[in-house]
Design a protein around this motif. Structure first.
Motif, short mmCIF file in Angstrom:
data_model
loop_
_atom_site.label_atom_id
_atom_site.label_comp_id
_atom_site.label_asym_id
_atom_site.label_seq_id
_atom_site.Cartn_x
_atom_site.Cartn_y
_atom_site.Cartn_z
N GLY A 1 -39.21 -54.12 1.66
CA GLY A 1 -38.88 -54.37 3.06
C GLY A 1 -39.73 -55.52 3.59
O GLY A 1 -40.86 -55.73 3.13
N VAL A 2 -39.18 -56.24 4.54
CA VAL A 2 -39.92 -57.35 5.13
C VAL A 2 -40.99 -56.79 6.06
O VAL A 2 -40.70 -56.00 6.96
CB VAL A 2 -38.97 -58.30 5.90
N ALA A 3 -42.20 -57.20 5.81
CA ALA A 3 -43.34 -56.75 6.60
C ALA A 3 -43.60 -57.75 7.73
O ALA A 3 -43.40 -58.95 7.56
CB ALA A 3 -44.58 -56.64 5.72
N PRO A 4 -44.04 -57.24 8.85
CA PRO A 4 -44.44 -58.17 9.92
C PRO A 4 -45.73 -58.89 9.51
O PRO A 4 -46.29 -58.61 8.45
CB PRO A 4 -44.68 -57.22 11.11
N ASP A 5 -46.16 -59.77 10.34
CA ASP A 5 -47.38 -60.54 10.08
C ASP A 5 -48.56 -59.59 9.86
O ASP A 5 -48.97 -58.88 10.78
CB ASP A 5 -47.65 -61.48 11.25
N ARG A 6 -49.09 -59.57 8.64
CA ARG A 6 -50.17 -58.63 8.31
C ARG A 6 -51.53 -59.14 8.75
O ARG A 6 -52.54 -58.52 8.45
CB ARG A 6 -50.16 -58.33 6.81
N ARG A 7 -51.55 -60.24 9.47
CA ARG A 7 -52.83 -60.71 10.02
C ARG A 7 -53.15 -60.00 11.33
O ARG A 7 -54.26 -60.09 11.83
CB ARG A 7 -52.80 -62.22 10.22
N THR A 8 -52.15 -59.28 11.85
CA THR A 8 -52.38 -58.54 13.10
C THR A 8 -52.60 -57.07 12.78
O THR A 8 -52.18 -56.58 11.72
CB THR A 8 -51.17 -58.66 14.04
N LYS A 9 -53.22 -56.35 13.71
CA LYS A 9 -53.46 -54.92 13.53
C LYS A 9 -52.13 -54.17 13.40
O LYS A 9 -51.96 -53.33 12.53
CB LYS A 9 -54.28 -54.37 14.69
N ALA A 10 -51.18 -54.49 14.28
CA ALA A 10 -49.87 -53.83 14.24
C ALA A 10 -49.15 -54.13 12.94
O ALA A 10 -48.51 -53.24 12.35
CB ALA A 10 -49.03 -54.28 15.44
N GLY A 11 -49.24 -55.36 12.47
CA GLY A 11 -48.61 -55.73 11.21
C GLY A 11 -49.20 -54.99 10.03
O GLY A 11 -48.49 -54.52 9.14
N LYS A 12 -50.53 -54.86 10.02
CA LYS A 12 -51.20 -54.11 8.95
C LYS A 12 -50.79 -52.65 8.97
O LYS A 12 -50.54 -52.05 7.93
CB LYS A 12 -52.72 -54.23 9.09
N GLU A 13 -50.70 -52.07 10.17
CA GLU A 13 -50.30 -50.67 10.29
C GLU A 13 -48.86 -50.45 9.82
O GLU A 13 -48.56 -49.49 9.12
CB GLU A 13 -50.47 -50.19 11.73
N THR A 14 -47.96 -51.36 10.20
CA THR A 14 -46.57 -51.25 9.78
C THR A 14 -46.46 -51.38 8.26
O THR A 14 -45.74 -50.60 7.61
CB THR A 14 -45.70 -52.32 10.47
N ALA A 15 -47.17 -52.32 7.68
CA ALA A 15 -47.15 -52.49 6.23
C ALA A 15 -47.69 -51.24 5.54
O ALA A 15 -47.14 -50.81 4.52
CB ALA A 15 -47.95 -53.73 5.83
N GLU A 16 -48.73 -50.64 6.09
CA GLU A 16 -49.29 -49.41 5.51
C GLU A 16 -48.28 -48.26 5.60
O GLU A 16 -48.13 -47.49 4.65
CB GLU A 16 -50.59 -49.03 6.22
N GLN A 17 -47.56 -48.16 6.71
CA GLN A 17 -46.53 -47.13 6.86
C GLN A 17 -45.42 -47.33 5.84
O GLN A 17 -44.93 -46.37 5.25
CB GLN A 17 -45.96 -47.15 8.27
N MET A 18 -45.02 -48.59 5.63
CA MET A 18 -44.00 -48.88 4.63
C MET A 18 -44.46 -48.43 3.25
O MET A 18 -43.71 -47.78 2.51
CB MET A 18 -43.67 -50.39 4.63
N THR A 19 -45.70 -48.77 2.92
CA THR A 19 -46.25 -48.41 1.61
C THR A 19 -46.26 -46.89 1.45
O THR A 19 -45.89 -46.38 0.38
CB THR A 19 -47.68 -48.98 1.46
N GLN A 20 -46.65 -46.16 2.48
CA GLN A 20 -46.68 -44.70 2.41
C GLN A 20 -45.27 -44.13 2.22
O GLN A 20 -45.12 -43.04 1.66
CB GLN A 20 -47.33 -44.12 3.66
N GLN A 21 -44.25 -44.84 2.67
CA GLN A 21 -42.86 -44.40 2.50
C GLN A 21 -42.27 -44.86 1.17
O GLN A 21 -41.10 -44.64 0.90
CB GLN A 21 -42.00 -44.93 3.65
N GLY A 22 -43.10 -45.51 0.34
CA GLY A 22 -42.62 -45.98 -0.95
C GLY A 22 -41.89 -47.29 -0.90
O GLY A 22 -41.18 -47.65 -1.84
N ILE A 23 -42.02 -48.01 0.19
CA ILE A 23 -41.38 -49.32 0.35
C ILE A 23 -42.47 -50.38 0.25
O ILE A 23 -43.45 -50.33 0.98
CB ILE A 23 -40.65 -49.42 1.69
#
Length: 170
Positions: free
Chosen positions: A65-87
């Motif tokens: 899945g396309v992750a938001p900008d991981r340089r931001t706190k929100a982007g890092k959190e979204t990427a972590e949630q994706m990873t936890q969901q197996g994406i």
């Protein structure tokens, strides 16, 4: 599954590459009980993404899945949630490049013919009686007796790809 295949200690091409480097390299990577987890490089992650786009396109959006900008706190959190969901989070640019590669492969007459029938990422195990070893392989694509091994490269010229073949022991 891919995870089960890689967890199995049977001998594979990756094992042979490590032994070719040195017996110590093999022990350190595959036998040492205190070995660190091998982190995938950006190139390895992109290769996996491209493999999925080309060889398993129906699974692409379940695995990446396309992750938001991981340089931001929100982007890092979204990427972590994706990873936890197996994406696996990827950039829009990497996904677009992988999809362009997949389209190019599918429109290439020889590649399209090779991939017209068959199946991706099947795991095989056998016992080698000569060396008394359990072995395994996982071809990228298998159609009857034809094996397709998909590689990404930074230089697809004949001499550039030849250098990659030698450097990575393809």
């Amino acid at each position: 599954s891919n995870a089960e295949y890689h967890a199995d200690p049977a001998i594979s091409a990756s094992h042979l590459h490590a032994v070719a480097k040195s017996p110590q390299a093999y022990w350190s990577r595959y036998i040492n009980p205190d070995r660190p987890v091998v982190e995938q490089t950006a190139a390895m992650r992109f290769g996996s993404l491209t493999h999925c786009a080309v060889l398993e396109p129906d699974d692409l959006l379940q695995r990446y899945g396309v992750a938001p900008d991981r340089r931001t706190k929100a982007g890092k959190e979204t990427a972590e949630q994706m990873t936890q969901q197996g994406i696996e989070p990827v950039s829009q640019a990497d996904l677009a490049t992988a999809l362009a590669i997949a389209a190019a492969v599918r429109t290439h007459p020889i590649a399209a013919e090779l991939l017209a029938t068959g199946k991706a990422e099947q795991s095989f195990w056998w016992n080698d009686p000569l060396n008394n070893l359990r072995c395994k392989c996982r071809p990228d694509w298998l159609s009857n007796t034809t094996v397709v091994d998909l590689k990404t490269t930074t230089d697809a010229s004949p001499s550039g790809f030849a250098r990659s073949v030698a450097a990575y022991r393809y």
